[in-house]
Design an enzyme around this catalytic site. Structure first.
Site, mmCIF file in Angstrom:
data_model
loop_
_atom_site.group_PDB
_atom_site.id
_atom_site.type_symbol
_atom_site.label_atom_id
_atom_site.label_comp_id
_atom_site.label_asym_id
_atom_site.label_seq_id
_atom_site.Cartn_x
_atom_site.Cartn_y
_atom_site.Cartn_z
ATOM 1 N N LEU A 33 9.940 15.141 7.868
ATOM 2 C CA LEU A 33 11.234 15.533 7.313
ATOM 3 C C LEU A 33 11.858 14.433 6.462
ATOM 4 C CD1 LEU A 33 12.756 17.373 10.424
ATOM 5 C CD2 LEU A 33 11.351 18.319 8.579
ATOM 6 N N HIS A 37 14.743 18.368 3.364
ATOM 7 C CA HIS A 37 14.807 19.244 4.540
ATOM 8 C C HIS A 37 16.205 19.184 5.177
ATOM 9 C CE1 HIS A 37 10.379 18.022 4.617
ATOM 10 N NE2 HIS A 37 10.303 19.333 4.493
ATOM 11 N N GLN A 148 14.586 25.003 -3.730
ATOM 12 C CA GLN A 148 14.236 25.317 -5.122
ATOM 13 C C GLN A 148 13.078 24.432 -5.591
ATOM 14 O OE1 GLN A 148 15.108 27.624 -7.207
ATOM 15 N NE2 GLN A 148 14.271 26.751 -9.103
ATOM 16 N N GLN A 153 7.331 29.551 -4.464
ATOM 17 C CA GLN A 153 7.323 29.938 -3.048
ATOM 18 C C GLN A 153 8.618 30.663 -2.682
ATOM 19 O OE1 GLN A 153 6.091 27.267 0.325
ATOM 20 N NE2 GLN A 153 8.279 26.931 0.489
HETATM 21 P P1 AMP Z 1 7.759 21.683 3.455
HETATM 22 O O1 AMP Z 1 7.963 20.964 4.745
HETATM 23 O O2 AMP Z 1 7.314 20.801 2.338
HETATM 24 O O3 AMP Z 1 6.952 22.939 3.613
HETATM 25 O O4 AMP Z 1 9.209 22.170 3.011
HETATM 26 C C1 AMP Z 1 10.026 22.922 3.839
HETATM 27 C C2 AMP Z 1 11.201 23.439 3.042
HETATM 28 O O5 AMP Z 1 11.936 22.348 2.497
HETATM 29 C C3 AMP Z 1 10.767 24.304 1.847
HETATM 30 O O6 AMP Z 1 11.653 25.402 1.715
HETATM 31 C C4 AMP Z 1 10.891 23.361 0.692
HETATM 32 O O7 AMP Z 1 11.125 24.012 -0.543
HETATM 33 C C5 AMP Z 1 12.104 22.544 1.107
HETATM 34 N N1 AMP Z 1 12.103 21.263 0.404
HETATM 35 C C6 AMP Z 1 11.079 20.375 0.320
HETATM 36 N N2 AMP Z 1 11.434 19.329 -0.466
HETATM 37 C C7 AMP Z 1 12.699 19.575 -0.873
HETATM 38 C C8 AMP Z 1 13.616 18.867 -1.716
HETATM 39 N N3 AMP Z 1 13.298 17.707 -2.289
HETATM 40 N N4 AMP Z 1 14.840 19.402 -1.926
HETATM 41 C C9 AMP Z 1 15.168 20.590 -1.351
HETATM 42 N N5 AMP Z 1 14.352 21.300 -0.555
HETATM 43 C C10 AMP Z 1 13.135 20.799 -0.324
#
Ligand code: AMP
Length: 281
Positions: A33, A37, A148, A153
């Site tokens: 995280l 996140h 975003q 996705q």
């Molecule tokens: P992940 O753990 O990479 O699968 O991401 C989990 C959620 O966090 C997904 O909805 C991602 O789009 C979101 N997320 C990942 N990186 C960012 C970021 N830099 N800013 C905003 N949301 C993010």
């Protein structure tokens, strides 16, 4: 803060909350995280009585040559952050619980997963939509929060929920960035020092594109060309794709004559990074 590992226990817990009239906000993640996140978690906390964060590195969304086995996993670190953010439940399912032997059922959204990242990661979005459907069924949230940062996705999940009449409100939150513009990502820890400096070029190229659109440039080929030039100036960077598409069907555009998504994927050394920006002429 509770840590729940079994699907049954998670469903039962969520069922009880609903009986008691509580709303559930849900943030699905793969762990490792970071502030991106946490921004989703904070919004979920604000808008719901109870916040559930899932941490699950979903094997079926990784290609055979991708980083499933070395994807960063550190429950203790993640749990510490969640506790600080006053998360109520971490749902931390086992791969065997999610995909037992003889698992057969997959969810696909047609067309939207064929372009952009989907063209280079066959099966990836099918893995994502399948796991998100399963998580929605287990957690049964009122609202679910996505970034975003992963624009394709987010769009696919929104469409899936609409098409399958899933009663979850999908919320898409802005991309959180480092001070030099690099979008936060669990994969940024793979970068060496030199690569980390070069990685800022993704956002620089997107900003350059936005400035060009604001100045009146409309031809997508021309915009992509200047983005490629800016990226190729960095030693460790190699473009996988740069696409300019409409924000509804992700159809490629020749000219920017409506709201458009400029999305790119760039290899920085051995690490594949993605980012995007929306322009509205
Ligand atoms: P992940 O753990 O990479 O699968 O991401 C989990 C959620 O966090 C997904 O909805 C991602 O789009 C979101 N997320 C990942 N990186 C960012 C970021 N830099 N800013 C905003 N949301 C993010």
């Amino acid at each position: 803060m509770k840590i729940i590992r079994s699907n049954k226990a998670m469903s039962a817990y969520s069922g009880k909350l609903h009986v008691n009239g509580k709303t559930v906000g849900f943030v699905p993640t793969m762990g490792a995280l970071h502030e991106g996140h946490l921004s989703l978690i904070r919004r979920a906390r604000k808008e719901n009585d109870i916040t559930v964060v899932s941490i699950f590195v979903n094997p079926i969304q990784f290609g055979p040559k991708e980083d499933y086995s070395c994807y960063p996993r550190n429950l203790r670190f993640d749990a510490g952050l969640c506790k600080k953010e006053k998360v109520d439940v971490i749902f931390f399912p086992r791969a065997k619980g999610m995909y037992p032997k003889n698992y057969k059922t997959y969810v696909t959204v047609e067309d939207l997963g064929d372009s952009l990242c989907g063209a280079f990661r066959p099966g990836h979005f099918k893995g994502v939509t399948t796991v998100v459907t399963k998580l929605f069924n287990i957690v049964n949230p009122d609202k679910a929060y996505f970034g975003q940062k992963d624009a394709q996705q987010a769009m696919i999940i929104k469409k899936m929920s609409e098409d399958l009449n899933i009663a979850v409100k999908i919320k898409i939150m802005p991309t959180i960035r480092e001070s030099d513009g690099l979008a936060m990502s669990s994969r940024n820890i793979y970068l060496t020092k030199a690569e980390r400096l070069d990685a800022a070029v993704l956002y620089q190229a997107l900003t350059l594109a936005k400035k060009s659109v604001n100045k009146g440039m409309r031809d997508c080929r021309e915009i992509i060309k200047i983005m490629k030039q800016s990226i190729s100036a960095r030693k460790t960077a190699r473009v996988q794709y740069i696409s300019i598409v409409d924000t509804l069907g992700l159809e490629p555009l020749n000219r920017i004559n409506r709201r458009a998504l400029i999305a790119l994927s760039v290899w920085i050394g051995k690490t594949r990074l993605i980012d995007n920006i929306i322009v509205n002429p």
